[in-house]
Motif scaffolding. Structure first.
Motif, PDB file in Angstrom:
ATOM      1  N   VAL A  25      10.692 -40.545 -17.043  1.00 56.43           N
ATOM      2  CA  VAL A  25      11.677 -41.305 -17.826  1.00 56.43           C
ATOM      3  C   VAL A  25      12.469 -42.248 -16.915  1.00 56.43           C
ATOM      4  O   VAL A  25      12.646 -43.434 -17.234  1.00 56.43           O
ATOM      5  N   GLY A  26      12.932 -41.730 -15.769  1.00 57.43           N
ATOM      6  CA  GLY A  26      13.674 -42.584 -14.838  1.00 57.43           C
ATOM      7  C   GLY A  26      12.798 -43.711 -14.297  1.00 57.43           C
ATOM      8  O   GLY A  26      13.243 -44.854 -14.160  1.00 57.43           O
ATOM      9  N   ALA A  57       1.358 -31.482 -20.636  1.00 59.43           N
ATOM     10  CA  ALA A  57      -0.009 -31.461 -21.181  1.00 59.43           C
ATOM     11  C   ALA A  57      -0.636 -32.850 -21.202  1.00 59.43           C
ATOM     12  O   ALA A  57      -1.793 -33.007 -21.607  1.00 59.43           O
ATOM     13  N   HIS A 389      14.484 -35.503 -23.499  1.00 59.11           N
ATOM     14  CA  HIS A 389      13.299 -35.825 -24.300  1.00 59.11           C
ATOM     15  C   HIS A 389      12.460 -34.609 -24.681  1.00 59.11           C
ATOM     16  O   HIS A 389      11.443 -34.755 -25.356  1.00 59.11           O
ATOM     17  N   GLY A 390      12.859 -33.429 -24.209  1.00 60.21           N
ATOM     18  CA  GLY A 390      12.203 -32.201 -24.657  1.00 60.21           C
ATOM     19  C   GLY A 390      10.694 -32.237 -24.513  1.00 60.21           C
ATOM     20  O   GLY A 390      10.159 -32.446 -23.420  1.00 60.21           O
ATOM     21  N   LEU A 392       8.688 -34.399 -25.529  1.00 62.90           N
ATOM     22  CA  LEU A 392       8.108 -35.742 -25.678  1.00 62.90           C
ATOM     23  C   LEU A 392       8.460 -36.701 -24.555  1.00 62.90           C
ATOM     24  O   LEU A 392       8.383 -37.920 -24.733  1.00 62.90           O
ATOM     25  N   THR A 395       5.544 -39.039 -23.587  1.00 59.21           N
ATOM     26  CA  THR A 395       5.265 -39.927 -24.722  1.00 59.21           C
ATOM     27  C   THR A 395       6.319 -41.022 -24.861  1.00 59.21           C
ATOM     28  O   THR A 395       5.992 -42.199 -25.051  1.00 59.21           O
TER      29      THR A 395
HETATM   30  C1  LIG Z   1       4.399 -27.184 -20.363  1.00 60.67           C
HETATM   31  C2  LIG Z   1       4.873 -28.551 -20.771  1.00 60.67           C
HETATM   32  C3  LIG Z   1       4.036 -29.388 -21.502  1.00 60.67           C
HETATM   33  C4  LIG Z   1       4.480 -30.649 -21.887  1.00 60.67           C
HETATM   34  N1  LIG Z   1       3.611 -31.488 -22.524  1.00 60.67           N
HETATM   35  C5  LIG Z   1       4.021 -32.738 -22.856  1.00 60.67           C
HETATM   36  C6  LIG Z   1       3.108 -33.660 -23.438  1.00 60.67           C
HETATM   37  O1  LIG Z   1       1.925 -33.368 -23.614  1.00 60.67           O
HETATM   38  N2  LIG Z   1       3.569 -34.890 -23.771  1.00 60.67           N
HETATM   39  C7  LIG Z   1       4.869 -35.257 -23.566  1.00 60.67           C
HETATM   40  O2  LIG Z   1       5.243 -36.367 -23.951  1.00 60.67           O
HETATM   41  N3  LIG Z   1       5.741 -34.427 -22.961  1.00 60.67           N
HETATM   42  C8  LIG Z   1       5.360 -33.186 -22.611  1.00 60.67           C
HETATM   43  N4  LIG Z   1       6.219 -32.331 -21.990  1.00 60.67           N
HETATM   44  C9  LIG Z   1       7.602 -32.769 -21.760  1.00 60.67           C
HETATM   45  C10 LIG Z   1       7.730 -33.722 -20.595  1.00 60.67           C
HETATM   46  O3  LIG Z   1       7.017 -33.253 -19.475  1.00 60.67           O
HETATM   47  C11 LIG Z   1       9.209 -33.889 -20.240  1.00 60.67           C
HETATM   48  O4  LIG Z   1       9.949 -34.222 -21.382  1.00 60.67           O
HETATM   49  C12 LIG Z   1       9.379 -35.008 -19.215  1.00 60.67           C
HETATM   50  O5  LIG Z   1       8.635 -34.737 -18.067  1.00 60.67           O
HETATM   51  C13 LIG Z   1      10.838 -35.196 -18.865  1.00 60.67           C
HETATM   52  O6  LIG Z   1      10.874 -36.248 -17.920  1.00 60.67           O
HETATM   53  P1  LIG Z   1      12.206 -36.593 -17.153  1.00 60.67           P
HETATM   54  O7  LIG Z   1      11.928 -37.765 -16.318  1.00 60.67           O
HETATM   55  O8  LIG Z   1      13.337 -36.655 -18.139  1.00 60.67           O
HETATM   56  O9  LIG Z   1      12.499 -35.264 -16.300  1.00 60.67           O
HETATM   57  P2  LIG Z   1      11.843 -34.780 -14.927  1.00 60.67           P
HETATM   58  O10 LIG Z   1      10.410 -35.098 -14.851  1.00 60.67           O
HETATM   59  O11 LIG Z   1      12.236 -33.348 -14.753  1.00 60.67           O
HETATM   60  O12 LIG Z   1      12.552 -35.676 -13.842  1.00 60.67           O
HETATM   61  C14 LIG Z   1      13.918 -35.518 -13.552  1.00 60.67           C
HETATM   62  C15 LIG Z   1      14.095 -35.839 -12.089  1.00 60.67           C
HETATM   63  O13 LIG Z   1      15.490 -35.841 -11.792  1.00 60.67           O
HETATM   64  C16 LIG Z   1      15.641 -35.351 -10.489  1.00 60.67           C
HETATM   65  N5  LIG Z   1      17.029 -34.914 -10.303  1.00 60.67           N
HETATM   66  C17 LIG Z   1      17.614 -33.779 -10.717  1.00 60.67           C
HETATM   67  N6  LIG Z   1      18.904 -33.768 -10.332  1.00 60.67           N
HETATM   68  C18 LIG Z   1      19.122 -34.930  -9.668  1.00 60.67           C
HETATM   69  C19 LIG Z   1      20.254 -35.491  -9.019  1.00 60.67           C
HETATM   70  N7  LIG Z   1      21.434 -34.872  -8.998  1.00 60.67           N
HETATM   71  N8  LIG Z   1      20.109 -36.699  -8.417  1.00 60.67           N
HETATM   72  C20 LIG Z   1      18.939 -37.367  -8.446  1.00 60.67           C
HETATM   73  N9  LIG Z   1      17.832 -36.872  -9.064  1.00 60.67           N
HETATM   74  C21 LIG Z   1      17.935 -35.671  -9.648  1.00 60.67           C
HETATM   75  C22 LIG Z   1      14.624 -34.224 -10.382  1.00 60.67           C
HETATM   76  O14 LIG Z   1      14.301 -33.960  -9.021  1.00 60.67           O
HETATM   77  C23 LIG Z   1      13.454 -34.806 -11.164  1.00 60.67           C
HETATM   78  O15 LIG Z   1      12.511 -35.445 -10.339  1.00 60.67           O
HETATM   79  C24 LIG Z   1       5.801 -31.065 -21.577  1.00 60.67           C
HETATM   80  C25 LIG Z   1       6.629 -30.233 -20.831  1.00 60.67           C
HETATM   81  C26 LIG Z   1       6.178 -28.988 -20.426  1.00 60.67           C
HETATM   82  C27 LIG Z   1       7.078 -28.115 -19.602  1.00 60.67           C
END
Ligand SMILES: Cc1cc2nc3c(=O)[nH]c(=O)nc-3n(C[C@H](O)[C@H](O)[C@H](O)COP(=O)(O)OP(=O)(O)OC[C@H]3O[C@@H](n4cnc5c(N)ncnc54)[C@H](O)[C@@H]3O)c2cc1C
Length: 425
Positions: A25-26, A57, A389-390, A392, A395
């Motif tokens: 997302v970031g 996934a 984004h839970g 998703l 996506t």
């Molecule tokens: C088993 C499983 C299956 C899934 N399947 C799907 C799927 O098929 N399709 C789909 O769309 N989604 C799916 N998801 C959901 C999806 O993976 C997540 O919603 C998504 O990865 C969230 O992305 P994000 O960038 O918000 O978080 P993250 O990927 O967790 O990234 C957050 C980042 O912030 C960093 N961070 C934390 N604290 C700080 C700080 N203080 N300063 C700087 N950086 C920091 C962390 O190190 C991390 O790298 C699934 C999730 C799981 C667990």
């Protein structure tokens, strides 16, 4: 460090943007801001894409308009509490902390609320492939993404019957969702068991064969185009002016900024609170195993309906990924939760060799209403929020990035972002 550019009056069309969190997302937010001319720094203590974005996934589920809390969820709460192996389980020890989130989660399961949430998801899901397309093209990541559809298969007739309203909800939003009988399913996926009773096909869905590589490829393009990646943890914000903070404090020094984007996944709550947004973010922990030599080759990604998890053919092997454990960010993983997943997968795909896979647990950043937070801090004009984004996050990452760029430029966003505003609770 030079002085921040002028942020009085209106936000600059270009200036210094700091994005906290280099998950998918970031990273997509950083890419879209960069395309608008912002000078962007991505800050993360870990490597890009190594958080929750590492282990999903891989589905680009553009028909995902059904929230996690559905009208029948209340009846499942006793099982959630009593069975630590259930597809949706709650850790007792975390219950006191979880209670406010859980009450909101249950409140979001009212039929009228489910209808509103579903509508909001449909508007953002409609943008998925359009918004991914330029990012994939710039990153040369075409080899990592396929759009061939998604199958769901059930051996349990009651679960199959329970799924039909979800298909109806998707169709009511104008999406293609075909119910298939056992023979039709096996034509599409010959590896399926003989006792499959039915399922569905979602022809519009896509998937990535390597979620980590996709984020890394995006980051490589970001750096090629002049973006900066800093290995550091954001710990605070300082030099507050009329519009908000003018500097981001990290454990490796300060970064001047004209714009801050909080995209720290499950760890965003404290950072957002420091910036005037009190959001009920928690985590839905999910598990995966990757089997390098599974003994079968799936043609398409598959939802194991009986166990509520995905089975995705990936570059590194076959990935079984999913389920939900409400247990907070700190508790150790319970990899035994993979056992029922392996058993369900083996029953659904008799040729599958489930032994010897890797084990992983990740923390989905989850809001109780299954909608992400995409919006401006209620207190600070130069602070944007992109998390929660839970299920998703992959996506919706590209559409989120585009919306963040719209908000940063103070343009009318591509879709109505009211349902995603941070102050909705
Ligand atoms: C088993 C499983 C299956 C899934 N399947 C799907 C799927 O098929 N399709 C789909 O769309 N989604 C799916 N998801 C959901 C999806 O993976 C997540 O919603 C998504 O990865 C969230 O992305 P994000 O960038 O918000 O978080 P993250 O990927 O967790 O990234 C957050 C980042 O912030 C960093 N961070 C934390 N604290 C700080 C700080 N203080 N300063 C700087 N950086 C920091 C962390 O190190 C991390 O790298 C699934 C999730 C799981 C667990």
């Amino acid at each position: 460090m030079s002085a921040p550019s002028d942020v009085k009056g209106r936000l600059p069309g270009s200036g210094r943007a700091v994005v906290a969190g280099a998950g998918v997302v970031g990273v997509c937010s950083a890419l879209y801001l960069q395309r608008e001319g912002w000078n962007v720094t991505l800050v993360d203590p870990d490597g890009p894409g190594e958080g929750c974005s590492f282990g999903n996934a891989g589905l680009l589920a553009d028909t995902a308009v059904v929230p996690v809390a559905t009208p029948d969820i209340l009846a499942s709460v006793p099982k959630m509490l009593l069975d630590p192996m259930a597809p949706l389980a709650i850790r007792w020890s975390y219950l006191p902390k979880l209670a406010p989130w859980l009450l909101r989660f249950l409140a979001a399961s009212r039929p009228s609320r489910v209808e509103e949430i579903s509508q909001a998801l449909a508007t953002i899901c409609a943008r998925v492939f359009e918004d991914f397309q330029p990012l994939i093209a710039d990153a040369g990541a075409q080899d990592l993404v396929q759009r061939r559809g998604y199958l769901g298969a059930y051996r349990n007739p009651a679960k199959l019957a329970g799924m039909r309203w979800e298909l109806a909800l998707k169709r009511s939003r104008g999406m293609k969702a075909e119910e298939l009988g056992p023979e039709e399913l096996r034509q599409l996926e010959p590896a399926l068991a003989r006792d499959v009773v039915g399922g569905y096909f979602l022809p519009g869905c896509g998937h990535t064969v390597n979620p980590l590589a996709l984020t890394q490829r995006f980051v490589a393009a970001f750096e090629r185009l002049g973006g900066t990646v800093r290995r550091a943890r954001v710990v605070d914000f300082t030099d507050f002016g009329e519009d908000g903070p003018r500097a981001v404090v990290t454990d490796g020094g300060q970064l001047l900024c004209d714009l801050v984007v909080i995209a720290a996944g499950a760890y965003s709550r404290t950072l957002a609170a420091r910036l005037g947004a009190d959001v009920p973010l928690d985590t839905e922990r999910g598990y995966h195993t990757v089997i390098a030599d599974p003994g079968i080759q799936l043609r398409l990604p598959l939802m194991c309906g009986d166990g509520s998890f995905g089975i995705t053919p990936m570059a590194t092997g076959l990935r079984l990924a999913g389920t939900v454990e409400l247990g907070g960010t700190e508790a150790a993983p319970n990899h035994r939760r993979l056992e029922p997943m392996r058993a369900h997968a083996k029953a659904l795909l008799p040729g599958l060799k489930v032994e010897g896979g890797t084990q992983w647990m990740g923390r989905r950043p989850s809001m109780p209403d299954s909608l992400p937070v995409i919006g401006r801090s209620p207190q600070h004009r130069n602070v944007l929020l992109a998390f929660g984004h839970g299920h998703l996050g992959l996506t919706l990452s590209a559409p989120t990035g585009r919306l963040i760029a719209d908000l940063a430029s103070e343009r009318t966003p591509a879709i109505d972002v009211t349902p995603f505003r941070p102050e909705r609770f």
